[in-house]
Design an enzyme around this catalytic site. Sequence first.
Site: not given
Lengths: 406, 151
Positions: A123, A203, A226, A364
């Site tokens: 990212h 993530q 997240k 991104c």
Amino acid sequence: MSYPIEQIRADFPILGEKIRNKPLVYLDNAASCQKPQAVIDAIVHTYSHEYANIHRGVHTLSVKATDKFEAAREKVRAFINANSDKEIIFVRGATEAINLVAQSYGKSQLKAGDEIVISAMEHHANIVPWQMLCQQIGAVLKVAPINQQGELLFDEFEKLLNANTKLVAITHMSNALGSINPVDKIIAAAHAKNIPVLLDGAQAIPHMAVDVQALDCDFYVFSGHKLYGPSGTGVLYGKQALLEAMPPYQGGGDMIRQVTFEKTTYAGLPHKFEAGTPAIAEIIGLGAAIDYVSAISMDKIAAYEAELLDYATEQAREIKGLNIIGQAEHKGGILSFTLDHIHPHDIGTMLDSLGIAVRAGHHCAMPVMDFYGVPATARASFAMYNTRQEIDVLLQGIKSLIEVFG
Amino acid sequence: MFDELRDLYQEVIFDHNRNPRNFRIMADANRRVDGFNPLCGDKLTLFLKIDDDHVIQDASFQGSGCAISTASVSLMTEIIKGMSEDEAEALFKQFHEMTTGKTEDVNLEAIGKLAVLAGVREYPARVKCATLAWHTLDAALKNQQEAVSTE
């Protein structure tokens, strides 16, 4: 498998919303996850009953808010199994955490000619802070390549490690591809050469159990939003000895011990890195999010999401003209795809008209898009509250838009 | 199934997306500007040939983008051919007003075929797709050399 999907869905008020008169199908979880009532309540309760600035006040409310804030730190520590709550630094998000490590650890420990190894699936947040550091001190960024499936080429990665390598910074799970990296092997290979490893867990953390001591990573970063928590919250985990040796990143507020105009002495960990008033109610909300997912169990969530991904992948492969970008053997709940002759932005708008939220863009991760030779992908990303029925709605929508575009 | 999108995706748009007009590199162009939308990664290169009387003799483009952006640039290159620089600049302003909805009384007749893109007004996330080509044109008319970005 007993998985309380109905109860979980009921806990997220936004899942009852209608978008363009259709039930919301929220599949943009890799960008940000929705919030359970427990998190919303924690924030409302804090502001309604227990809010004050923390750490300095001698009055009751400040003590209460401080206790709740520090309790959230302990929840994070337990959640990732850090050794001490001194190793848990609250920041605004994974991006800020990486910038902190780059500017504090990087600037103090690295010098011109030193090398930082990242991967081709990072990212932007795990590319740009290192590029900035390289420009500032003359260090060199090395990029470990990936294969067409979106897997790290481990042998190539290992070849990049040498006496000049001073840091490995790599994603635990790719946001654009879903690939889960072999972090055990990566850390073992780096540590064999005394190279510290930072894992970007933005993530990974909402989708699997993470144990920083078992991993033996040196830094681990993630964002609260997240993990079903509030935005503006994030965590830097660092091994205590590394954090002790690092200079403060920003000045002011809780990070000081004593200030005169001649000299400032800094607070100890973790406050040394927490300049200014933090997102108090939101961090308390992050604690509530951790309680929430822990009560379900990260292992159960991971198993459930793996089933969703398998189902979605199997069904998506049946659709002619659909190309899945990222087919790593070891992969999290992300279905990134392109459709022949249909741009991802058109896919995004058409699915939106059916109430389906997906991401359309480069996520991104522009170097990843360059690698696959596409400007963008459409990305459906799954969370613990998604269902097979929602995947059916998505796939039916995709089939219909292929017909419309003809 | 996509009935409510009919204002956004008119048949003309599908047609230009499938068969973009003037999709070629122009070797003897005297203006050439790159346009880029960092939000989605769309890129295009606009080529113009402008004669000594400030008339656009030829217009073409290359690049990749969504149906809205492709149709917009394809239609644009058709329409501006034969226009003076001033006329093209005026059309850019009208198009910008139409797509951003800043004035209610855009003369849709004057804007001609481009009216098929008026629907984008209702989709704020997509306005940049429609206007990228036009901002690139604006830069080309002003003879700017650097790439145009929608951000």
